[in-house]
Motif scaffolding. Structure first.
Motif, PDB file in Angstrom:
ATOM      1  N   PHE A 271       0.830  -1.192   0.000  1.00 30.61           N
ATOM      2  CA  PHE A 271       0.000   0.000   0.000  1.00 30.61           C
ATOM      3  C   PHE A 271       0.874   1.256   0.000  1.00 30.61           C
ATOM      4  O   PHE A 271       0.587   2.234  -0.687  1.00 30.61           O
ATOM      5  CB  PHE A 271      -0.920  -0.033   1.228  1.00 30.61           C
ATOM      6  N   HIS A 272       1.952   1.204   0.762  1.00 32.37           N
ATOM      7  CA  HIS A 272       2.864   2.355   0.793  1.00 32.37           C
ATOM      8  C   HIS A 272       3.406   2.665  -0.597  1.00 32.37           C
ATOM      9  O   HIS A 272       3.485   3.812  -1.007  1.00 32.37           O
ATOM     10  CB  HIS A 272       4.014   2.103   1.763  1.00 32.37           C
ATOM     11  N   SER A 273       3.730   1.595  -1.323  1.00 32.59           N
ATOM     12  CA  SER A 273       4.275   1.856  -2.657  1.00 32.59           C
ATOM     13  C   SER A 273       3.166   2.360  -3.585  1.00 32.59           C
ATOM     14  O   SER A 273       3.410   3.125  -4.510  1.00 32.59           O
ATOM     15  CB  SER A 273       4.958   0.615  -3.213  1.00 32.59           C
ATOM     16  N   LEU A 274       1.931   1.924  -3.300  1.00 35.96           N
ATOM     17  CA  LEU A 274       0.811   2.452  -4.084  1.00 35.96           C
ATOM     18  C   LEU A 274       0.660   3.954  -3.822  1.00 35.96           C
ATOM     19  O   LEU A 274       0.412   4.750  -4.737  1.00 35.96           O
ATOM     20  CB  LEU A 274      -0.488   1.728  -3.718  1.00 35.96           C
ATOM     21  N   ILE A 275       0.803   4.332  -2.550  1.00 36.97           N
ATOM     22  CA  ILE A 275       0.687   5.750  -2.206  1.00 36.97           C
ATOM     23  C   ILE A 275       1.746   6.551  -2.950  1.00 36.97           C
ATOM     24  O   ILE A 275       1.488   7.620  -3.506  1.00 36.97           O
ATOM     25  CB  ILE A 275       0.843   5.959  -0.680  1.00 36.97           C
ATOM     26  N   ALA A 276       2.969   5.986  -2.996  1.00 32.91           N
ATOM     27  CA  ALA A 276       4.050   6.683  -3.695  1.00 32.91           C
ATOM     28  C   ALA A 276       3.697   6.875  -5.166  1.00 32.91           C
ATOM     29  O   ALA A 276       3.857   7.967  -5.738  1.00 32.91           O
ATOM     30  CB  ALA A 276       5.342   5.887  -3.545  1.00 32.91           C
ATOM     31  N   ALA A 277       3.148   5.801  -5.751  1.00 39.60           N
ATOM     32  CA  ALA A 277       2.776   5.884  -7.164  1.00 39.60           C
ATOM     33  C   ALA A 277       1.678   6.930  -7.362  1.00 39.60           C
ATOM     34  O   ALA A 277       1.731   7.770  -8.269  1.00 39.60           O
ATOM     35  CB  ALA A 277       2.297   4.513  -7.639  1.00 39.60           C
ATOM     36  N   PHE A 278       0.712   6.884  -6.457  1.00 40.33           N
ATOM     37  CA  PHE A 278      -0.402   7.836  -6.530  1.00 40.33           C
ATOM     38  C   PHE A 278       0.114   9.277  -6.407  1.00 40.33           C
ATOM     39  O   PHE A 278      -0.319  10.179  -7.132  1.00 40.33           O
ATOM     40  CB  PHE A 278      -1.403   7.525  -5.415  1.00 40.33           C
ATOM     41  N   SER A 279       1.075   9.467  -5.507  1.00 39.42           N
ATOM     42  CA  SER A 279       1.589  10.812  -5.308  1.00 39.42           C
ATOM     43  C   SER A 279       2.235  11.351  -6.578  1.00 39.42           C
ATOM     44  O   SER A 279       2.102  12.528  -6.906  1.00 39.42           O
ATOM     45  CB  SER A 279       2.609  10.831  -4.176  1.00 39.42           C
ATOM     46  N   ARG A 280       2.916  10.450  -7.296  1.00 44.92           N
ATOM     47  CA  ARG A 280       3.536  10.903  -8.549  1.00 44.92           C
ATOM     48  C   ARG A 280       2.455  11.356  -9.527  1.00 44.92           C
ATOM     49  O   ARG A 280       2.578  12.386 -10.171  1.00 44.92           O
ATOM     50  CB  ARG A 280       4.363   9.765  -9.173  1.00 44.92           C
ATOM     51  N   VAL A 281       1.387  10.567  -9.595  1.00 48.02           N
ATOM     52  CA  VAL A 281       0.282  10.926 -10.489  1.00 48.02           C
ATOM     53  C   VAL A 281      -0.307  12.278 -10.081  1.00 48.02           C
ATOM     54  O   VAL A 281      -0.536  13.159 -10.911  1.00 48.02           O
ATOM     55  CB  VAL A 281      -0.816   9.836 -10.468  1.00 48.02           C
ATOM     56  N   CYS A 282      -0.503  12.435  -8.808  1.00 48.15           N
ATOM     57  CA  CYS A 282      -1.123  13.671  -8.317  1.00 48.15           C
ATOM     58  C   CYS A 282      -0.243  14.882  -8.550  1.00 48.15           C
ATOM     59  O   CYS A 282      -0.699  15.925  -8.986  1.00 48.15           O
ATOM     60  CB  CYS A 282      -1.376  13.559  -6.822  1.00 48.15           C
ATOM     61  N   ASN A 283       1.029  14.709  -8.210  1.00 49.18           N
ATOM     62  CA  ASN A 283       1.936  15.850  -8.312  1.00 49.18           C
ATOM     63  C   ASN A 283       1.980  16.408  -9.714  1.00 49.18           C
ATOM     64  O   ASN A 283       1.974  17.619  -9.920  1.00 49.18           O
ATOM     65  CB  ASN A 283       3.343  15.445  -7.881  1.00 49.18           C
ATOM     66  N   ILE A 284       1.971  15.486 -10.650  1.00 48.43           N
ATOM     67  CA  ILE A 284       2.151  15.952 -12.020  1.00 48.43           C
ATOM     68  C   ILE A 284       0.863  16.532 -12.593  1.00 48.43           C
ATOM     69  O   ILE A 284       0.872  17.394 -13.460  1.00 48.43           O
ATOM     70  CB  ILE A 284       2.715  14.805 -12.895  1.00 48.43           C
ATOM     71  N   THR A 285      -0.285  16.103 -12.042  1.00 47.04           N
ATOM     72  CA  THR A 285      -1.550  16.578 -12.610  1.00 47.04           C
ATOM     73  C   THR A 285      -2.177  17.704 -11.807  1.00 47.04           C
ATOM     74  O   THR A 285      -3.195  18.253 -12.190  1.00 47.04           O
ATOM     75  CB  THR A 285      -2.588  15.436 -12.672  1.00 47.04           C
ATOM     76  N   LYS A 286      -1.551  18.050 -10.678  1.00 50.88           N
ATOM     77  CA  LYS A 286      -2.316  18.895  -9.757  1.00 50.88           C
ATOM     78  C   LYS A 286      -2.629  20.286 -10.312  1.00 50.88           C
ATOM     79  O   LYS A 286      -3.598  20.910  -9.894  1.00 50.88           O
ATOM     80  CB  LYS A 286      -1.621  18.986  -8.396  1.00 50.88           C
ATOM     81  N   ASN A 287      -1.823  20.754 -11.269  1.00 50.16           N
ATOM     82  CA  ASN A 287      -2.081  22.094 -11.799  1.00 50.16           C
ATOM     83  C   ASN A 287      -2.860  22.111 -13.118  1.00 50.16           C
ATOM     84  O   ASN A 287      -3.075  23.164 -13.696  1.00 50.16           O
ATOM     85  CB  ASN A 287      -0.777  22.854 -11.989  1.00 50.16           C
ATOM     86  N   SER A 288      -3.228  20.929 -13.569  1.00 54.95           N
ATOM     87  CA  SER A 288      -3.940  20.945 -14.855  1.00 54.95           C
ATOM     88  C   SER A 288      -5.412  20.630 -14.650  1.00 54.95           C
ATOM     89  O   SER A 288      -5.788  19.862 -13.767  1.00 54.95           O
ATOM     90  CB  SER A 288      -3.313  19.935 -15.829  1.00 54.95           C
ATOM     91  N   ALA A 289      -6.216  21.257 -15.507  1.00 55.20           N
ATOM     92  CA  ALA A 289      -7.653  21.082 -15.400  1.00 55.20           C
ATOM     93  C   ALA A 289      -8.030  19.720 -15.978  1.00 55.20           C
ATOM     94  O   ALA A 289      -7.265  19.108 -16.721  1.00 55.20           O
ATOM     95  CB  ALA A 289      -8.369  22.191 -16.163  1.00 55.20           C
ATOM     96  N   GLU A 290      -9.232  19.292 -15.594  1.00 50.53           N
ATOM     97  CA  GLU A 290      -9.736  18.035 -16.116  1.00 50.53           C
ATOM     98  C   GLU A 290      -9.960  18.169 -17.627  1.00 50.53           C
ATOM     99  O   GLU A 290     -10.675  19.057 -18.064  1.00 50.53           O
ATOM    100  CB  GLU A 290     -11.052  17.720 -15.397  1.00 50.53           C
ATOM    101  N   THR A 291      -9.293  17.324 -18.420  1.00 43.50           N
ATOM    102  CA  THR A 291      -9.492  17.409 -19.883  1.00 43.50           C
ATOM    103  C   THR A 291      -9.738  16.021 -20.447  1.00 43.50           C
ATOM    104  O   THR A 291      -9.398  15.010 -19.827  1.00 43.50           O
ATOM    105  CB  THR A 291      -8.238  17.965 -20.586  1.00 43.50           C
ATOM    106  N   ASP A 292     -10.344  16.004 -21.629  1.00 39.90           N
ATOM    107  CA  ASP A 292     -10.560  14.732 -22.311  1.00 39.90           C
ATOM    108  C   ASP A 292      -9.228  14.228 -22.856  1.00 39.90           C
ATOM    109  O   ASP A 292      -8.273  14.986 -23.016  1.00 39.90           O
ATOM    110  CB  ASP A 292     -11.526  14.923 -23.479  1.00 39.90           C
TER     111      ASP A 292
END
Lengths: 700, 287
Positions: A573-594
């Motif tokens: 689970f910890h490694s999942l959190i790490a993976a999730f954080s990478r996803v979040c960090n990179i997308t956090k400033n972009s709007a929801e797009t198709d």
């Protein structure tokens, strides 16, 4: 070393207020003695209705020496730029009888001042006591005070005597018209009531000899032992709550059990009424036998055993008359049915701004109906009937005489009116839970009406702007909201209450004010987070994680929190959190797009997309079932594809359309995780290792 | 000891402690506190010591003559002392002994019971005195009367005579008490209790009583304008009694209740202000 005794003699103090006052006496004594540099080993406080006593054990006979610094003029004034003393400096030194060289410095606020350190030799303890003990007494703050003579003193009840002994030495403190002596009073009804104390240490024993048990713990043991013994003898339970127990223990100086029985003519009266009658005003403890009848009770005489049975006969006479009253109320209430009483609710004001109880009942019906529709138990009719009748007992004589019977009386009367069992039970349970530990309704109908009642109380209070602030909570809606949430969670009510609110706007139209519904959401969400932490033992980081996704389905929030807690400790689970954080960090400033999957190029990208589709397909149904643990397990299968993805794919590609497409996809992926919560709020053990100072040291 | 002996003994006991022995006030009251000797006597700086019997009418307490201790009319004995002597608790217990009670045989408790009368805008701190857990007296240090903070304060001792007599005579019902050596309490009072219970709960003409309330209220106000505080107070008392009948009759909704009480309270406060405004009348002097 000697012991100090201070006994404050008071006319009978209110039983329930004494423990608090005694606690304050303990705290104040310890504070003042420390301030005054009086050293001691231990402070013990004793009390009965007629006295507060404090024993300070091993109190040194001499106050400790203290150092006081006396502030002079600012250093800049006392000395010139060359460091020579000015007239001001010399003057201050002279006035303190020291040389200029002996002046020290002390900082007050931003400025530096000259100062002289003075040691104050300790005085004799007995001299200090004379000054501080009256102050300690007058610093007590009873809840309600009174005046009784022209001394200007005020206290919880009139002060009548003071005893102050330092071992065998009398400390003649003065307060109002009182002067401390050696004379105390034993039990009020002893022939020889006055007792002269020859020393502080024999206090507890001397009073015990005069039939006064000054230790409240000992009195409580006497009471509970007597109840237990009698209960064992009868094969029954005794029904005593903390308040009733405190009234007995702190309303007597020497509690002695008196057992009594109830005349058979009252056995036909419902048990609940008999018990409420006995407990009224905190006098008698009922015994409850297995078959539901309770032909006996116990009271506590302040004094010695009642050999002639005079007190017992008196107790029984009182109980007889009280039960007669209760039966009178019961018979009068039975002259009309509960349903007929409902219309009297028009005349009962719930709140000036919120209308009558009738209007509240109408709102409860609307809410309960909507809840029943959603939970789909097919109980709509029973729910509506119970909601319609649930407040009718507030106009009964029985509830006016015994407010604690609200709900219970309604249930009783409903049964006698031949309402269905479901309806009667729901009425009697709809105030449940009455505290954070108390039990919930057993029936489904009761749960639904209870939910509606509490939800209405919360919404109504918030709509008129009575949200709790600090200790102010005029409608007690914190407790109501806690009850609501417990009902939803522990009753497994799978329903989004916030969505329900949206659909009920009409019900609250009259009281609508702008933004009120979002205030209700915010308030209740705050309570959810509080309860998850305090009641259900969920870690604060897990609460932050699940609360990041707000919602009104409290049961599901709880399930999510529990699932996250279960997974919390696993390495995967910890490694999942790490993976999730990478996803979040990179997308956090972009709007929801198709995004367009056909633009995916690398194998890693395509692999993640395939896994995404697989997970998304089953995740929704798992979560709808509330199976969050499996849901998290499913998300775990995304970990490796995510990690591969970041190794192979440059998300921030030069080409804008490619970049947008990748961010759009990762955004969708992040939202998948948000079904569980904001995983980045979780503190994993690897995080805590980083902040551990020991590990920092290793790096050095 | 007969019921009437109890009254005589209490008169004697309190006469011995310097009390003026007065008589029941001849307007209906719900409690001895409403007697003008207490209402006006506790106001102002002058010392007060009075003792009197007061039949107290509480329509909602009627039980058609069927409950052994709950009565529509019960007898209170009232002693009021201003300022309170420092041994007043013992003095009170002595008065019970003077009635022939052996307190050592009983369970006596001073149980917290602060007293408040919203109709009189009065409150005090004290106890219900319980004998074997039966409330036999109310013991109150008045702090405020008619909205006026009292200085000095008064202590009021109110004895529930039926209950005390039941203990002394060892009977289970007030109706079985001996009033004197020939007449039982029940013979004297049961039928009256029955009739008044029917009247108060079922028969009193609500509209007429409401009109009477308004008339008495106006008469009180008019008397106050004329500067006649004692007549005004009589009408305030009548308002209070009429309200109690309406209450027993269930003719007052919860909302109206507050406003009725507020109307009586305003009358009481105005009477007290009128009395204090006269400057220096001591209605119940000790010397």
């Amino acid at each position: 070393m000697p012991t100090l005794l201070l006994e404050i003699g008071v006319e009978e103090m209110p039983a329930l207020d004494i423990p608090c006052l005694a606690q304050e006496l303990h705290a104040t004594t310890s504070k003042v003695f420390t301030q005054e540099a009086l050293s001691y080993r231990q402070i013990d406080v004793y009390y009965t209705p007629r006295r507060l006593a404090v024993l300070v054990r091993d109190l040194k006979t001499q106050q400790e020496e203290r150092v006081r610094s006396i502030k002079g003029p600012p250093t800049a004034v006392a000395f010139d730029s060359e460091g020579c003393a000015t007239q001001a400096g010399i003057g201050f030194a002279q006035s303190q009888g020291v040389t200029v060289r002996e002046l020290g410095q002390v900082k007050y606020g931003a400025k530096i001042y000259t100062s002289v350190k003075r040691s104050i030799p300790g005085k004799e303890t007995s001299e200090v006591l004379l000054a501080i003990l009256p102050r300690i007494i007058m610093d007590l703050h009873p809840k309600k005070t009174m005046r009784w003579d022209s001394s200007g003193l005020s206290f919880i009840r009139p002060l009548r005597w003071l005893v102050c002994l330092y071992d065998d030495k009398l400390i003649p403190i003065e307060l109002g018209y009182l002067r401390a002596g050696r004379k105390t009073y034993g039990h009020r009804f002893l022939k020889q009531e006055e007792v002269v104390l020859d020393g502080a240490t024999s206090y507890v024993q001397t009073l015990a000899d005069s039939l006064v048990v000054v230790d409240p713990g000992e009195r409580q043991t006497m009471v509970l032992d007597a109840l237990r013994e009698q209960a064992d003898r009868l094969g029954a339970d005794y029904l005593v709550d903390n308040e009733l127990l405190s009234r007995i223990v702190n309303g007597t100086e020497h509690p002695t059990p008196i057992f009594g029985s109830i005349s058979e003519e009252f056995l036909s009266l419902p048990t609940e009424i008999v018990h409420a009658t006995l407990r009224e005003e905190g006098k008698f403890v009922p015994f409850s036998l297995a078959d539901g009848t309770s032909p006996c009770f116990m009271g506590f005489r302040d004094g010695m055993p009642d050999k002639e049975g005079i007190v017992r006969a008196g107790y029984e006479r009182v109980v007889q008359a009280r039960l007669g009253d209760s039966r009178f109320f019961f018979d009068r209430d039975r002259q009309s049915t509960l349903a007929e009483k409902v219309r009297d609710l028009h005349n009962m004001v719930y709140d000036a701004r919120l209308g009558s109880l009738w209007e509240k009942v109408e709102r409860i019906r609307a809410l309960a109906g909507a809840i029943a529709d959603h939970t789909g138990d097919g109980l709509g009719q029973e729910v509506d009937r119970a909601a319609f009748l649930c407040k009718a007992d507030l106009v009964t004589e029985l509830v006016q005489a015994f407010p604690e019977l609200q709900g219970i009386a309604g249930g009783l009367y409903a049964r006698l009116d031949d309402e269905s069992n479901d309806v009667a039970e729901a009425i009697s349970e709809h105030y449940f839970p009455i505290s954070s530990e108390a039990s919930l309704p057993k029936s489904r109908v009761g749960t639904i009406v209870a939910l509606a009642d509490k939800l209405d109380t919360v919404i109504a209070a918030v709509l008129v702007g009575e949200q709790p602030t600090g200790s102010r909570d005029p409608y007690g809606i914190r407790r109501q909201a806690n009850g609501l949430i417990r009902l939803a969670i522990e009753g497994k009510v799978d329903l989004d209450f916030f969505e329900l609110l949206e659909s009920l706007e009409e019900t609250y139209l009259v009281m609508e004010r702008n933004g009120a519904i979002s205030d209700v959401r915010r308030f209740i969400s705050g309570r959810v987070a509080h309860l998850l932490r305090q009641k259900y033992g969920i870690g604060p980081d897990v609460v932050a994680c699940v609360a990041a996704v707000t919602g009104g389905n409290f049961y599901h929030i709880f399930l999510r929190a529990r699932a996250v807690t279960t997974w919390h400790e696993s390495k995967d689970f910890h490694s999942l959190i790490a993976a999730f954080s990478r996803v979040c960090n990179i997308t956090k400033n972009s709007a929801e797009t198709d995004f367009n999957p056909s633009l995916f190029k690398s194998e890693a990208e395509k692999a993640l997309w395939r896994e995404y589709l697989k997970v998304e397909g089953s995740l929704t149904s798992l979560l709808e079932e509330g199976n969050y643990e499996q849901g998290i397990k499913l998300l775990l299968s995304l970990r490796d594809p995510i990690n591969c993805y970041f190794e192979d794919v440059l998300v921030m590609a030069e080409e804008v359309s490619l970049r947008q497409n990748r961010l759009g996809f990762l955004g969708a992926l992040a939202r998948l995780f948000y079904h569980i919560g904001d995983l980045s709020k979780l503190i994993t053990t690897s995080d805590s290792r980083q902040t551990n100072p020991a590990s920092t040291q290793e790096k050095r | 000891m007969d019921f009437q002996d109890i009254v005589l003994r209490l008169h004697n006991f309190w006469r011995g402690h310097g009390c003026l022995i007065l008589h029941p006030y001849d307007v209906e009251t719900g409690a001895g506190t409403f007697n003008p000797a207490t209402f006006f006597g506790t106001l102002g700086p002058d010392a007060l010591r009075v003792g009197y019997l007061e039949p107290s009418r509480r329509p909602t307490d009627g039980r058609y003559g069927k409950n052994p201790i709950r009565l529509r009319l019960h007898h209170q004995y009232q002693a009021v002392l201003k300022p309170p002597p420092s041994n007043i608790q013992q003095m009170y217990l002595d008065s019970l002994e003077a009635l022939g009670m052996n307190l050592a045989e009983h369970d006596v408790k001073f149980a917290e019971d602060d007293w408040e009368s919203p109709t009189l805008a009065a409150w005090g701190v004290g106890w219900q005195v319980c004998l074997d857990e039966m409330e036999i007296s109310q013991f109150t240090y008045f702090q405020q009367m008619a909205g006026v903070s009292l200085d000095p304060v008064s202590v009021e001792l109110t004895y529930g005579l039926e209950r005390i007599a039941m203990v002394l005579q060892g009977v289970e019902s007030a109706y079985d008490l001996r009033w004197n050596d020939r007449i039982a309490y029940g013979t004297l009072w049961r039928e009256k209790e029955r009739q008044f219970s029917i009247y108060n709960f079922e028969s009193a003409a609500v509209e007429r009583i409401q009109k009477m309330f308004t008339l008495c209220e106006e008469e009180c106000q008019a008397s106050l304008v004329a500067g006649l505080v004692f007549p005004a107070y009589d009408y305030a008392l009548k308002c209070s009694h009429l309200f109690n009948i309406l209450d027993a009759r269930h003719a007052i909704s919860i909302t109206e209740r507050e406003s009725f009480i507020a109307r009586i309270r305003e009358l009481a406060k105005a009477c007290a202000q009128g009395y204090l405004g006269t400057g220096g009348i001591d209605a119940y002097p000790t010397t």
